[in-house]
Design an enzyme around this catalytic site. Structure first.
Site, PDB file in Angstrom:
ATOM      1  N   ARG A 564       0.862  -1.159   0.000  1.00 18.35           N
ATOM      2  CA  ARG A 564       0.000   0.000   0.000  1.00 18.35           C
ATOM      3  C   ARG A 564       0.900   1.209   0.000  1.00 18.35           C
ATOM      4  O   ARG A 564       1.673   1.385   0.945  1.00 18.35           O
ATOM      5  CB  ARG A 564      -0.776  -0.009   1.303  1.00 18.35           C
ATOM      6  N   GLY A 565       0.867   1.972  -1.076  1.00 17.07           N
ATOM      7  CA  GLY A 565       1.725   3.157  -1.118  1.00 17.07           C
ATOM      8  C   GLY A 565       0.992   4.340  -0.532  1.00 17.07           C
ATOM      9  O   GLY A 565      -0.095   4.200   0.007  1.00 17.07           O
ATOM     10  N   PHE A 567      -0.482   6.670  -2.062  1.00 19.82           N
ATOM     11  CA  PHE A 567      -1.673   7.114  -2.767  1.00 19.82           C
ATOM     12  C   PHE A 567      -2.454   5.972  -3.396  1.00 19.82           C
ATOM     13  O   PHE A 567      -3.273   6.184  -4.266  1.00 19.82           O
ATOM     14  CB  PHE A 567      -1.286   8.142  -3.827  1.00 19.82           C
ATOM     15  N   ASP A 681      10.956  12.094  -0.523  1.00 13.48           N
ATOM     16  CA  ASP A 681      10.349  11.093   0.364  1.00 13.48           C
ATOM     17  C   ASP A 681      11.206   9.839   0.406  1.00 13.48           C
ATOM     18  O   ASP A 681      10.701   8.730   0.310  1.00 13.48           O
ATOM     19  CB  ASP A 681       8.917  10.784  -0.093  1.00 13.48           C
TER      20      ASP A 681
END
Ligand SMILES: *[C@@H]1O[C@H](CO)[C@@H](O)[C@H](O)[C@H]1NC(C)=O
Ligand SMILES: *[C@@H]1O[C@H](CO)[C@@H](O)[C@H](O)[C@H]1NC(C)=O
Ligand SMILES: *[C@@H]1O[C@H](CO)[C@@H](O)[C@H](O)[C@H]1NC(C)=O
Ligand SMILES: *[C@@H]1O[C@H](CO)[C@@H](O)[C@H](O)[C@H]1NC(C)=O
Ligand SMILES: *[C@@H]1O[C@H](CO)[C@@H](O)[C@H](O)[C@H]1NC(C)=O
Ligand SMILES: *[C@@H]1O[C@H](CO)[C@@H](O)[C@H](O)[C@H]1NC(C)=O
Ligand SMILES: *[C@@H]1O[C@H](CO)[C@@H](O)[C@H](O)[C@H]1NC(C)=O
Length: 876
Positions: A564-565, A567, A681
């Site tokens: 799950r990133g 976005f 990031d």
């Protein structure tokens, strides 16, 4: 029909009870969702995927028996703590078998269901008997077939079949403010959600106290008692986020004020692994920050406002202030003022406030540019309320003072330099006061970060020019007539100036926040070709058919989901030819996601390096936004590095290889590609490992392209991951290649130690990994930092690891200029270095987080409001 009721009820009731027992299981909700046709009954709950929150019927402990509410509470703590209530002022009645009240248990149970209306599917809470609608989400014309899901953040979301959010509980808060919620204002309507207290411990109906952003200025937060302001935060001075460490519960709170096109809001986060943490407005009129104390199995109040007896709004009257520097806070008069009623004042009644000292005359009458009035500085102040923000053309303290002098009724000003928080123009925040000064405070030494200097306007005589009074008497009539004229002129001038500046401000609305490639293109038209729009990148990047991706991922099945990133979700798929790919699917209700998507695709399609993950193609059919990458067998570094079993797969040569690979990938981004790219990031989960454990940097959704000569940029939207964010970026929004270097330094320390930056365990008395590493290094014990699963048998291992710690500490220095460039880092790592500089003590962690953790009164929530705010609010 009235007459037949009493006779019928027992029969129907029995039938309903029977029915309830016989209801097939699929009619009750399962997991974290409520789908059409299901209904939630008392005693049943929906639990978020992740288990943090539960939703169901509850009865507050002191409530009238039989009265129930639908609410959300923490699922994994033993004390039921409700964070949201649906029907807060309309309880439903539930038959309580224990009370033996046959007449109330004789109706059927209330239920929460998704019901089809004429144009929409809504959540509907019906009272016992199945009839009366007690509460509904009442969305308008959103189509049918919606589902409701309880997210692990505690947000209950109603989604249309295509994934659009139609309604969410976070937009309708009750008395509690939890991480990821927003409290702010929408620019278009000037309103926003407020946190409203419960009436009492057993009664969730709206009480008198509420908390929200000041609709007049959006520069501060207010708490109201009814309609009257009851307490006020300090005004933002240009910082975007603050963090505080609370040692009792090991919680780090990060508060941010975020300004976007449509809204400005305050939100907060906590460190990973922190216990449940919430702000609440209590029925007794306090705004509190609480964190769950696992040792005591109870809530610990970390902070509580108003904190001192004279902290409530305006406690010290006009021109008085609450002096917090004293052991027992008390009211005082601003310099140059004296109590309006000395007898009351000495008796502890401050409401009448203060007046100008009698031996001084009032201010010189309105006298234009230079009337001889002086300013008296009062440092360390939380500035008074009812300020006016002058933004259009003030860029220094002197100009702010001149603005104040120019207005006949200006009594004080305060100037904040935002130069380090704003990339261009609008570098100042000039506040002036033309009304009575109320609700000022003097803050103690620990409050240094919040306090400002208030410049009080005083007659020139106050600073010693005694002869002036005489002159004033002579000149007064003349001055008065001139000043009347100049006032009229000023009013006219201000009006016309306002008109011209507001349209300009629309364009300049987000001066520092160059966020996406399209923004950049707008800023610099010559770069249009380089940073193309979504249309042209689709030409250069292979487009993959949605049907192929659906087939490859078995229609995005759960078993194919590998992560799950930020976005969306990531799936593993096998394309027709047998090639394994990773598919990143953007969550469809995320507007912002589309921007990140464009950014990522544009960017990464231009970048090719063996330490960057390769983008193979993309797909933008219908509402779908998909990116297809090469598949990397070993997934994220974090999944191995922080896993107690798998971490032993990473021996020292592998770890060193990862550090060097990431360094080279970053060097390519910063210097060696055609562009200068700031990743923004970088973190362990964004470093993917292939089958041979070679690292590849992934996730360019936040990345930022710099022009040729650009050194740094500034944003009001700080993105990235707390812990990895460089201090100047987190607090001031300034980022550069050196902010990536900071994140790299954190990553190196993590790789050597095997400790997460967000971890609060294992840190042995230091506020975080960085401070811990520095302490060990400084004491000559840096080898203790090494992960115990690394074998130290060979002496070169230790030397290499110590070099990495040294480099890591150089990269996380507070001053960006002291951090090395990636080119030096790569060279040091490849060749070793005989003489490296000594790293600075991480002042950021030591002073900012610790000291703020000790803060007395926490109204130092800052942000990077710049001087456009007022115009923007007026213009819309
Ligand atoms: C609501 O409407 C949808 C679409 O019109 C339909 O499929 C569904 O069966 C309806 N549900 C109920 C409970 O009436
Ligand atoms: C029983 O129900 C009736 C009607 O709802 C109510 O008036 C009465 O107070 C209830 N009694 C108890 C003991 O709860
Ligand atoms: C739903 O909203 C409409 C329009 O905003 C309002 O008139 C109506 O009373 C609402 N219905 C309920 C049940 O709240
Ligand atoms: C999704 O559905 C809603 C109504 O159900 C509609 O307003 C919206 O435009 C749709 N969005 C997309 C991207 O199809
Ligand atoms: C809130 O306002 C009410 C009504 O004005 C007043 O009675 C009460 O004392 C106030 N509460 C506090 C804590 O000031
Ligand atoms: C702003 O200041 C500049 C230079 O001080 C001046 O030329 C300009 O006229 C000013 N604009 C307004 C709107 O006051
Ligand atoms: C002084 O400033 C206040 C607030 O901006 C404004 O309402 C007032 O008209 C100004 N007075 C003059 C004389 O410019």
């Amino acid at each position: 029909m009235e007459w037949s009721r009493p006779a019928c009820i027992p029969v129907t009731a029995a039938a309903v009870v029977l029915l309830l027992l016989l209801l097939p299981r699929f009619c009750s909700p399962a997991g974290d969702k409520l789908t059409p046709g299901e209904s939630l009954l008392p005693g049943e709950t929906i639990v978020s995927d992740g288990g943090a929150f539960a939703l169901g019927f509850f009865a507050p402990s002191n409530a009238t028996p039989g009265r129930q509410y639908v609410g959300i509470w923490y699922n994994n703590i033993p004390v039921q703590t409700v964070v949201w209530v649906a029907n807060r002022d309309a309880p439903v009645t539930v038959g309580d078998a224990r009370s033996g009240n046959s007449s109330s248990s004789s109706s059927s149970a209330p239920s929460l269901a998704l019901a089809n209306g004429s144009a929409s599917t809504d959540l509907v809470l019906s009272d016992a008997g199945g009839g009366r609608v007690v509460w509904t989400t009442n969305t308008t014309s959103s189509g049918t077939g919606s589902t409701a899901v309880l997210l692990n953040s505690g947000n209950f979301v109603l989604r249309s079949p295509n994934g659009t959010t139609l309604w969410q509980s976070f937009d309708h808060p009750t008395d509690t403010f939890i991480p990821d919620m927003k409290v702010g204002l929408r620019y278009r309507t000037h309103d926003g959600a407020r946190i409203v207290s419960w009436r009492g411990p057993g009664d969730p109906s709206p009480g008198t106290f509420s908390y929200g952003m000041d609709p007049r200025t959006s520069l501060q937060m207010l708490m109201w008692n009814g309609t009257r302001t009851y307490w006020r935060s300090s005004a933002w001075t240009g910082y975007m986020t603050v963090s505080r460490y609370h040692a009792t519960t090991g919680t780090v709170i990060y508060v941010a004020v975020v300004d976007s096109e449509d809204e400005i809001y305050m939100t907060f986060h906590v460190n990973d692994g922190a216990p449940p943490t919430r702000y609440v407005v209590t029925g007794a009129g306090r705004f509190q920050l609480l964190s769950w104390n696992r040792d005591a199995s109870a809530w610990t109040t970390l902070e509580s406002w108003p904190s001192r007896s004279c902290s409530p709004y305006g406690s010290c009257g006009a021109y008085g202030y609450c002096d917090n520097t004293l052991a027992v806070a008390t009211c005082r008069c601003l310099d140059g003022f004296e109590p309006a009623s000395p007898a009351e004042w000495s008796g502890g009644v401050f409401s009448r406030g203060c007046r100008r000292r009698s031996q001084q005359q009032a201010l010189a009458p309105c006298g234009g540019e230079d009337d001889g009035d002086a300013f008296l500085d009062m440092p360390n102040m939380k500035v008074p309320d009812r300020f006016v923000l002058l933004g259009t053309n003030v860029s220094s303290g002197d100009e702010c003072a001149a603005e104040c002098r120019r207005n006949c009724s200006c009594v004080a000003y305060a100037y904040a330099n935002l130069r380090r928080s704003s990339a261009k123009g609008d570098t100042a925040r000039c506040l002036v006061w033309t009304a009575d000064l109320v609700d000022a405070q003097m803050v103690g030494a620990l409050w240094g970060v919040t306090a400002e200097t208030l410049h009080l306007r005083v007659p020139a005589g106050f600073t010693g020019r005694k002869t002036r009074n005489k002159i004033v008497k002579i000149v007064l009539p003349v001055l008065a007539s001139i000043s009347l004229l100049s006032c009229i002129f000023l009013v006219w001038f201000c009006k016309t100036r306002d008109k011209t500046s507001s349209s300009e401000s629309d364009k300049k609305l987000v001066p520092g926040s160059v966020q996406t490639s399209s923004d950049l293109a707008e800023r610099n038209p010559t770069e249009d070709l380089e940073f193309a729009s979504i249309r042209s990148f689709e030409k250069e990047l292979p487009s993959i058919q949605l049907s192929d991706i659906v087939a490859a991922t078995k229609n995005f099945s759960r078993e194919c989901m590998v992560g799950r990133g930020g976005f969306g979700k990531v799936y593993k798929g096998t394309l027709l030819g047998g090639r394994e790919v990773a598919v990143k699917r953007l969550s469809r209700d995320s507007e912002q996601g589309t921007e990140e998507f464009k950014n990522e695709a544009t960017l990464i399609s231009k970048l090719q390096h063996r330490n960057l993950v390769r983008l193979l193609g993309c797909c933008t059919e219908g509402a779908e936004r998909l990116l297809v990458y090469e598949y990397l067998a070993n997934k994220g570094l974090d999944a191995i590095l922080f896993d107690s079993e798998r971490r032993s797969l990473l021996d020292w040569p592998t770890r060193l290889g990862i550090i060097k690979g990431v360094a080279r990938g970053l060097l390519y981004l910063h210097q060696d590609s055609r562009l200068t790219v700031i990743h923004r990031d970088l973190k362990a989960s964004n470093v993917l490992l292939d089958a041979e454990m070679r690292p590849k940097i992934a996730d360019f959704g936040m990345a930022q392209i710099f022009g040729d000569n650009q050194q740094k940029a500034n944003t009001r939207r700080v993105v990235g991951t707390y812990g990895y964010i460089a201090p100047e970026y987190q607090t001031e929004g300034v980022f550069s290649v050196k902010s990536d270097v900071y994140s790299f330094g954190v990553l190196v320390l993590e790789i050597v130690s095997g400790v997460r930056i967000s971890s609060t365990d294992n840190i042995k008395g230091s506020p975080g990994l960085v401070a811990y590493a520095w302490r060990l290094w400084n004491e000559g014990n840096a080898s203790d930092l090494m992960d115990s699963s690394i074998s130290q048998s060979e002496s070169c291992v230790l030397d290499e690891a110590l070099l990495c710690v040294h480099v890591g500490l150089l990269c996380v220095q507070d001053d960006p200029n002291r951090r090395p460039l990636m080119s030096s880092v790569v060279s040091i790592l490849e060749n070793g270095s005989v003489s490296l500089p000594t790293p600075d003590k991480p002042a950021y962690l030591a002073e900012k987080i610790w000291n703020r953790g000790l803060g007395l009164e926490g109204d130092d929530v800052h942000n990077s409001r710049n001087s456009m705010t007022m115009t923007v609010l007026k213009g819309r």
